[in-house]
Design a protein around this motif. Sequence first.
Motif, PDB file in Angstrom:
ATOM      1  N   PRO A  60       0.869  -1.283  -0.253  1.00 51.46           N
ATOM      2  CA  PRO A  60       0.125   0.018  -0.119  1.00 51.46           C
ATOM      3  C   PRO A  60       0.916   1.153   0.160  1.00 51.46           C
ATOM      4  CG  PRO A  60      -0.427  -1.370   1.764  1.00 51.46           C
ATOM      5  CD  PRO A  60       0.517  -2.032   1.107  1.00 51.46           C
ATOM      6  N   ALA A  61       0.268   2.412  -0.591  1.00 48.55           N
ATOM      7  CA  ALA A  61       1.102   3.672  -0.622  1.00 48.55           C
ATOM      8  C   ALA A  61       1.069   4.163   0.524  1.00 48.55           C
ATOM      9  CB  ALA A  61       0.457   4.389  -1.799  1.00 48.55           C
ATOM     10  N   PRO A  62       1.979   4.962   0.854  1.00 44.10           N
ATOM     11  CA  PRO A  62       2.173   5.809   2.152  1.00 44.10           C
ATOM     12  C   PRO A  62       1.119   6.637   2.287  1.00 44.10           C
ATOM     13  CG  PRO A  62       4.293   5.590   1.055  1.00 44.10           C
ATOM     14  CD  PRO A  62       3.466   5.212   0.278  1.00 44.10           C
ATOM     15  N   VAL A  63       0.728   7.087   3.453  1.00 40.43           N
ATOM     16  CA  VAL A  63      -0.512   7.751   3.822  1.00 40.43           C
ATOM     17  C   VAL A  63       0.176   9.201   4.426  1.00 40.43           C
ATOM     18  CG1 VAL A  63      -2.444   8.138   5.188  1.00 40.43           C
ATOM     19  CG2 VAL A  63      -1.880   5.870   4.411  1.00 40.43           C
ATOM     20  N   GLN A  64      -0.347  10.375   3.934  1.00 36.30           N
ATOM     21  CA  GLN A  64       0.053  11.513   4.643  1.00 36.30           C
ATOM     22  C   GLN A  64      -0.838  11.849   5.668  1.00 36.30           C
ATOM     23  OE1 GLN A  64       3.177  12.063   2.804  1.00 36.30           O
ATOM     24  NE2 GLN A  64       2.532  13.954   3.415  1.00 36.30           N
ATOM     25  N   VAL A  65      -0.354  12.280   6.809  1.00 31.00           N
ATOM     26  CA  VAL A  65      -0.853  12.499   8.260  1.00 31.00           C
ATOM     27  C   VAL A  65      -0.521  13.675   8.491  1.00 31.00           C
ATOM     28  CG1 VAL A  65      -1.045  11.721  10.636  1.00 31.00           C
ATOM     29  CG2 VAL A  65      -0.748   9.796   8.807  1.00 31.00           C
ATOM     30  N   GLN A  66      -1.635  14.666   8.721  1.00 33.33           N
ATOM     31  CA  GLN A  66      -1.521  16.009   9.317  1.00 33.33           C
ATOM     32  C   GLN A  66      -1.212  16.088  10.775  1.00 33.33           C
ATOM     33  OE1 GLN A  66      -1.185  18.565   7.213  1.00 33.33           O
ATOM     34  NE2 GLN A  66      -0.818  20.051   8.697  1.00 33.33           N
ATOM     35  N   LEU A  67      -0.277  16.705  11.380  1.00 29.85           N
ATOM     36  CA  LEU A  67      -0.192  16.668  12.583  1.00 29.85           C
ATOM     37  C   LEU A  67      -0.214  18.182  12.978  1.00 29.85           C
ATOM     38  CD1 LEU A  67       3.039  14.667  13.013  1.00 29.85           C
ATOM     39  CD2 LEU A  67       0.772  13.983  13.271  1.00 29.85           C
ATOM     40  N   GLU A  68      -1.112  18.408  14.105  1.00 35.41           N
ATOM     41  CA  GLU A  68      -1.349  19.903  14.747  1.00 35.41           C
ATOM     42  C   GLU A  68      -1.352  20.003  16.306  1.00 35.41           C
ATOM     43  OE1 GLU A  68      -4.830  21.273  12.960  1.00 35.41           O
ATOM     44  OE2 GLU A  68      -4.076  20.764  10.776  1.00 35.41           O
ATOM     45  N   SER A  69      -0.965  20.996  16.761  1.00 35.04           N
ATOM     46  CA  SER A  69      -1.050  21.119  18.210  1.00 35.04           C
ATOM     47  C   SER A  69      -1.412  22.693  18.448  1.00 35.04           C
ATOM     48  CB  SER A  69       0.397  20.767  18.872  1.00 35.04           C
ATOM     49  OG  SER A  69       1.325  21.706  18.350  1.00 35.04           O
ATOM     50  N   VAL A  90       3.212  14.329   7.758  1.00 34.68           N
ATOM     51  CA  VAL A  90       4.230  13.199   7.626  1.00 34.68           C
ATOM     52  C   VAL A  90       3.706  12.109   6.941  1.00 34.68           C
ATOM     53  CG1 VAL A  90       5.546  13.747   9.837  1.00 34.68           C
ATOM     54  CG2 VAL A  90       3.741  12.130  10.014  1.00 34.68           C
ATOM     55  N   SER A  91       4.799  11.370   6.215  1.00 35.58           N
ATOM     56  CA  SER A  91       4.160  10.242   5.431  1.00 35.58           C
ATOM     57  C   SER A  91       4.449   9.095   6.212  1.00 35.58           C
ATOM     58  CB  SER A  91       5.286  10.005   4.167  1.00 35.58           C
ATOM     59  OG  SER A  91       4.650   9.390   3.193  1.00 35.58           O
ATOM     60  N   VAL A  92       3.420   8.224   6.325  1.00 34.20           N
ATOM     61  CA  VAL A  92       3.477   7.301   7.212  1.00 34.20           C
ATOM     62  C   VAL A  92       2.956   5.917   6.502  1.00 34.20           C
ATOM     63  CG1 VAL A  92       2.549   6.046   9.016  1.00 34.20           C
ATOM     64  CG2 VAL A  92       2.914   8.321   9.296  1.00 34.20           C
ATOM     65  N   ALA A  93       3.679   4.756   6.439  1.00 37.98           N
ATOM     66  CA  ALA A  93       3.433   3.520   5.726  1.00 37.98           C
ATOM     67  C   ALA A  93       3.425   2.230   6.783  1.00 37.98           C
ATOM     68  CB  ALA A  93       4.465   2.949   4.682  1.00 37.98           C
ATOM     69  N   PRO A  94       2.164   2.020   7.380  1.00 41.46           N
ATOM     70  CA  PRO A  94       2.429   1.335   8.532  1.00 41.46           C
ATOM     71  C   PRO A  94       2.531  -0.298   8.039  1.00 41.46           C
ATOM     72  CG  PRO A  94       0.268   2.550   8.589  1.00 41.46           C
ATOM     73  CD  PRO A  94       0.971   2.929   7.243  1.00 41.46           C
ATOM     74  N   VAL A 132      -4.869   2.185   2.518  1.00 42.90           N
ATOM     75  CA  VAL A 132      -4.811   2.423   4.038  1.00 42.90           C
ATOM     76  C   VAL A 132      -5.297   3.797   4.478  1.00 42.90           C
ATOM     77  CG1 VAL A 132      -3.057   2.599   6.044  1.00 42.90           C
ATOM     78  CG2 VAL A 132      -2.848   0.825   4.244  1.00 42.90           C
ATOM     79  N   LYS A 133      -6.057   4.256   5.324  1.00 42.56           N
ATOM     80  CA  LYS A 133      -6.519   5.099   5.754  1.00 42.56           C
ATOM     81  C   LYS A 133      -6.184   5.190   7.488  1.00 42.56           C
ATOM     82  CE  LYS A 133     -10.749   5.670   5.366  1.00 42.56           C
ATOM     83  NZ  LYS A 133     -12.243   5.929   5.077  1.00 42.56           N
ATOM     84  N   VAL A 134      -5.918   6.583   7.970  1.00 49.84           N
ATOM     85  CA  VAL A 134      -5.764   6.643   9.296  1.00 49.84           C
ATOM     86  C   VAL A 134      -6.891   7.516   9.847  1.00 49.84           C
ATOM     87  CG1 VAL A 134      -3.213   6.146   9.153  1.00 49.84           C
ATOM     88  CG2 VAL A 134      -4.166   8.513   9.292  1.00 49.84           C
ATOM     89  N   GLU A 135      -7.292   7.265  11.121  1.00 49.72           N
ATOM     90  CA  GLU A 135      -8.272   8.241  11.685  1.00 49.72           C
ATOM     91  C   GLU A 135      -7.669   8.521  13.114  1.00 49.72           C
ATOM     92  OE1 GLU A 135     -11.881   6.330  12.352  1.00 49.72           O
ATOM     93  OE2 GLU A 135     -12.441   6.691  10.315  1.00 49.72           O
TER      94      GLU A 135
END
Length: 187
Positions: A60-69, A90-94, A132-135
Amino acid sequence: MPRHLWSAPGNVAVGRSGGMSDGSIMRRVIVVAAAAISLAGCASFSTPDYLKPDYYRSAPAPVQVQLESTPPGADARTSLGPGCKTPCSVSVAPPDGVTSFLVNYATPGLEPASVPVRVIRADGGMFSSGTVKVEPNPVFAELRPAGPPPKPPRKPMRPKHKKPKDADTAPAPAGSAFPDPNAAPQR
């Protein structure tokens, strides 16, 4: 004509009956059966990669995850490795088998925070990759000011024991069933 166990094509071993002898045919059958059994045993040890069902699927292709604070500028790092200063992406490939990971946030003077992120996989077809999706995405954390360091716990107070003034000379209480050991014996 000599009798041969194996003959070249076109040359047939001739026995008494004018054709192949029964012993020659039986030997050939036994040799072929033994070879087939030994080859079948070798084939069962491992399966070639191209016969495995997932061989043709791409990762699966890596997923872009937006990080905010809040406040921005915190150091954010995923438990899978990549990190950055917020707000960022960041690019994440679990890897296979990973169903969740953590994003850890830290800033000097503020309490650190961790946010769990769930990995959702959707299988593809035989020749297509899955998705792949992240939540949640974006992953958000609110960092709070660090309070004063906690004080060490106090030791419990011990009750003070009162010493009798002079235990040796104290008379036995009146009406006591026990005589005074220091008193003179009565006659």
